[in-house]
Motif scaffolding. Structure first.
Motif, short mmCIF file in Angstrom:
data_model
loop_
_atom_site.label_atom_id
_atom_site.label_comp_id
_atom_site.label_asym_id
_atom_site.label_seq_id
_atom_site.Cartn_x
_atom_site.Cartn_y
_atom_site.Cartn_z
N ILE A 290 58.23 66.14 34.30
CA ILE A 290 58.57 64.93 33.54
C ILE A 290 59.13 65.34 32.18
O ILE A 290 58.51 66.11 31.46
CB ILE A 290 57.33 64.02 33.38
CG1 ILE A 290 56.81 63.59 34.75
CG2 ILE A 290 57.65 62.82 32.50
CD1 ILE A 290 55.48 62.88 34.70
N LYS A 291 60.29 64.79 31.83
CA LYS A 291 60.98 65.24 30.62
C LYS A 291 60.46 64.57 29.35
O LYS A 291 60.50 65.17 28.27
CB LYS A 291 62.48 65.01 30.77
CG LYS A 291 63.12 65.92 31.83
CD LYS A 291 64.62 65.74 31.89
CE LYS A 291 65.28 66.82 32.73
NZ LYS A 291 64.67 66.98 34.05
N TYR B 65 51.40 61.96 42.77
CA TYR B 65 52.86 61.84 42.82
C TYR B 65 53.38 61.36 41.47
O TYR B 65 52.64 60.77 40.66
CB TYR B 65 53.29 60.89 43.94
CG TYR B 65 52.75 59.48 43.80
CD1 TYR B 65 53.48 58.47 43.15
CD2 TYR B 65 51.49 59.14 44.32
CE1 TYR B 65 52.98 57.18 43.02
CE2 TYR B 65 50.99 57.85 44.20
CZ TYR B 65 51.74 56.87 43.55
OH TYR B 65 51.25 55.60 43.41
N VAL B 66 54.66 61.61 41.25
CA VAL B 66 55.33 61.21 40.01
C VAL B 66 56.12 59.93 40.27
O VAL B 66 56.82 59.82 41.29
CB VAL B 66 56.28 62.32 39.50
CG1 VAL B 66 57.02 61.86 38.24
CG2 VAL B 66 55.49 63.59 39.24
N ALA B 67 55.99 58.96 39.37
CA ALA B 67 56.73 57.70 39.49
C ALA B 67 56.98 57.14 38.09
O ALA B 67 56.03 56.87 37.36
CB ALA B 67 55.97 56.70 40.33
N GLU B 68 58.25 57.01 37.73
CA GLU B 68 58.64 56.45 36.44
C GLU B 68 57.90 57.11 35.28
O GLU B 68 57.30 56.46 34.42
CB GLU B 68 58.44 54.93 36.43
CG GLU B 68 59.32 54.20 37.44
CD GLU B 68 59.23 52.69 37.32
OE1 GLU B 68 58.79 52.19 36.27
OE2 GLU B 68 59.60 52.02 38.30
N SER C 276 51.33 62.23 21.63
CA SER C 276 52.06 62.70 22.82
C SER C 276 52.05 64.21 22.89
O SER C 276 51.93 64.91 21.87
CB SER C 276 53.50 62.17 22.80
OG SER C 276 54.21 62.71 21.70
N TRP C 277 52.22 64.70 24.13
CA TRP C 277 52.29 66.13 24.40
C TRP C 277 53.32 66.34 25.52
O TRP C 277 53.65 65.41 26.27
CB TRP C 277 50.93 66.64 24.88
CG TRP C 277 49.86 66.59 23.85
CD1 TRP C 277 49.50 67.57 22.96
CD2 TRP C 277 48.97 65.49 23.58
NE1 TRP C 277 48.47 67.16 22.17
CE2 TRP C 277 48.12 65.89 22.52
CE3 TRP C 277 48.81 64.21 24.12
CZ2 TRP C 277 47.13 65.06 21.99
CZ3 TRP C 277 47.83 63.38 23.60
CH2 TRP C 277 47.01 63.80 22.56
N PRO C 278 53.82 67.57 25.67
CA PRO C 278 54.73 67.86 26.79
C PRO C 278 54.08 67.49 28.12
O PRO C 278 52.90 67.76 28.35
CB PRO C 278 54.96 69.37 26.68
CG PRO C 278 54.74 69.67 25.23
CD PRO C 278 53.64 68.74 24.79
N SER C 279 54.84 66.86 28.99
CA SER C 279 54.29 66.33 30.25
C SER C 279 54.31 67.37 31.36
O SER C 279 55.11 68.30 31.36
CB SER C 279 55.11 65.10 30.68
OG SER C 279 54.99 64.06 29.74
N PRO C 280 53.44 67.20 32.37
CA PRO C 280 53.44 68.08 33.55
C PRO C 280 54.43 67.58 34.60
O PRO C 280 55.10 66.56 34.42
CB PRO C 280 52.01 67.95 34.05
CG PRO C 280 51.65 66.52 33.71
CD PRO C 280 52.34 66.23 32.40
N ALA C 281 54.49 68.30 35.71
CA ALA C 281 55.20 67.88 36.92
C ALA C 281 56.68 67.60 36.69
O ALA C 281 57.27 66.73 37.35
CB ALA C 281 54.51 66.65 37.53
N ILE D 99 45.65 71.07 36.17
CA ILE D 99 45.01 70.36 37.28
C ILE D 99 45.98 69.35 37.89
O ILE D 99 46.08 69.21 39.13
CB ILE D 99 43.72 69.66 36.81
CG1 ILE D 99 42.65 70.70 36.49
CG2 ILE D 99 43.21 68.69 37.88
CD1 ILE D 99 41.35 70.12 35.96
N ILE D 100 46.72 68.65 37.05
CA ILE D 100 47.70 67.67 37.55
C ILE D 100 48.75 68.35 38.41
O ILE D 100 49.13 67.85 39.48
CB ILE D 100 48.34 66.91 36.37
CG1 ILE D 100 47.29 65.99 35.72
CG2 ILE D 100 49.55 66.10 36.84
CD1 ILE D 100 47.75 65.37 34.41
#
Length: 471
Positions: free
Chosen positions: A215-216, A144-147, A208-213, A133-134
């Motif tokens: 993000i490393k 949007y992605v930020a930091e 924690s889990w692997p991030s979307p978009a 969904i993200i």
């Protein structure tokens, strides 16, 4: 007869028309399982259990899907996991904590007479759906992605030329009002104060889990995205009813609605939004600082679950509910009476008058008046009247045990020795038979001192009989 429900989004009560009568779908926000659930959680569980029962009655038990989620990602859960299971990997420790607290919640709401939902999904088991969904929201320009964060933009939603509702439509607030009335997180990476987090990087000691978009670094979901993902997975992009407490309208449900509509370019997430009112205790808001914060488990130590259930159903679900000791005592007496009259009757069909009350936006306050009328008819009538009364009570989640079991539970809770009471009643009957009224009165007083009330009467053959109950 139409089933009519009040919709928080449109502020109107209207006939309910399911998207698919063969699969009526409803979602209710469940607990964050970090500890025992409080009695306010119990009210929400009871309200939407009644709705579940009404829908099953109208459309058939096999044609209603009820989803109630479990939030098992939360800072309080993280703290307890680290405290209770030091040295255990965090995700494993969290699972141990939430397995225990989830079972506590399930046991408590079952004791309140609630049926098990069709599906009870855990947030941590729906991370892939959250990421998907993200990704859709970022691709659509709504996030949007930020930091290493992903943030949703209500401004972008309101500027979109589409069928989607405006942000604030559910809570009836403007963006300025939301900023003024909410605790807004101020962060330099946010484009606007109203932007809210869909995903954030995990700190040391957090799950924690692997991030979307793209993000490393690994991260964790924001609160609001969880329900959008679980509802989508189990009910689809659009479903019939979404429920929860009135405190969830903003920001939680407002944000859910925004995320889902923007991700799937839809005008609705749910066709009907339903919210139950606040619960207060003895006319005061429940608060730990006031010392009047009670869990369901604590209340169940003092009262049978059906007493709590009846006390909550006396008030319409959308109205504030004032829990009082006097009200609970009255509910206990009412249930004693109902059990004596109807618990062992053969149930038939619920009263049409009761169905009419419930079909009017779950008007349980009116339903209580109907039940009292049915009670009077059952007490003076025959098997048909008792059967209708029993069926009506069962539809609302009452009469979960036999009359003897209900009475025995009360006797056991009182600590009174039933065999001793029976012996004393037999001794009193013998004294009365030999006209030793002084001894008869002494035994009656002894029973009263034990907390036992006796009633002399006659059986169906006209023979003298004495019954007793806890005073």
């Amino acid at each position: 007869m139409d089933l009519r429900l009040y919709d928080t989004l449109t502020k109107e009560k209207r006939p309910f028309a399911p998207i698919d009568p063969g699969n009526v779908r409803m979602y209710a926000c469940g607990p964050t399982v970090y500890d025992f659930a409080h009695i306010g959680n119990g009210r929400a569980a009871i309200v939407f259990d009644v709705l579940f029962r009404v829908l099953r009655h109208r459309y058939g038990a096999d044609h209603v899907t009820y989803v109630r989620n479990i939030t098992d990602v939360d800072d309080k859960i993280n703290v307890r996991a680290a405290r209770d299971y030091p040295g255990v990997p965090l995700n494993e420790a969290i699972r141990k904590v939430t397995k225990e607290t989830y079972q506590q919640y399930q046991d408590d709401v079952t004791a309140l007479g609630c049926l098990a939902p069709t599906v009870q999904p855990r947030a941590t088991e729906h991370i892939p759906e959250m990421r998907e969904i993200i990704e859709k929201l970022v691709a659509g320009g709504f996030a949007y992605v930020a930091e290493d964060h992903v943030l949703f933009s209500p401004q972008a939603m309101n500027e979109a030329n589409s069928v989607m509702p405006r942000y604030g439509a559910l809570s009836k607030r403007s963006l300025d009002e939301m900023i003024a009335g909410a605790r807004v997180d101020v962060a330099p990476y946010k484009r606007d104060n109203t932007d809210f987090v869909l995903w954030k990087p995990s700190k040391p000691g957090e799950p924690s889990w692997p991030s979307p978009a793209g993000i490393k670094v690994e991260g964790r979901p924001g609160w609001h995205i969880e329900c959008s993902a679980m509802a989508w997975k189990h009910l689809g992009e659009k479903f019939d009813i979404h429920g929860g407490g009135i405190d969830l309208v903003f920001p939680h449900h407002e944000n859910e609605l925004a995320q889902t509509c923007c991700a799937f370019h839809s005008d609705r997430m749910a066709n009907v939004w339903m919210h139950n009112g606040f619960l207060q205790l003895e006319s005061e808001k429940m608060s730990k600082s006031l010392g009047n914060f009670f869990t369901i488990r604590e209340m169940l130590a003092d009262w049978p679950g059906e007493v709590l259930r009846l006390s909550m159903l006396k008030t319409h679900y959308r109205s504030p509910l004032d829990w009082t000791l006097k009200g609970a005592e009255e509910s206990a007496k009412t249930l004693d009476d109902w059990y004596a009259i109807a618990a062992d009757a053969v149930p038939s069909e619920p009263s049409p008058a009761l169905i009419e009350a419930l079909y009017d936006d779950l008007n349980t306050a009116l339903a209580m008046a109907v039940l009292h009328s049915l009670r009077n008819a059952a007490a003076s009538g025959g098997g048909r009247e008792r059967g209708e009364f029993a069926a009506s009570l069962r539809l609302l989640g009452f009469l979960s045990m036999s009359a003897a079991a209900w009475k025995g539970r009360k006797q056991q809770a009182s600590g009174i020795d039933a065999a001793q009471v029976d012996r004393l009643i037999a001794d009193r009957a013998a004294a009365r038979a030999r006209k030793d009224f002084k001894e008869s009165d002494r035994i009656r007083d002894e029973l009263a001192a034990m907390g036992v009330a006796i009633k002399d009467g006659k059986d169906k053959d006209g023979k003298p009989v004495t019954t007793w109950e806890i005073a």
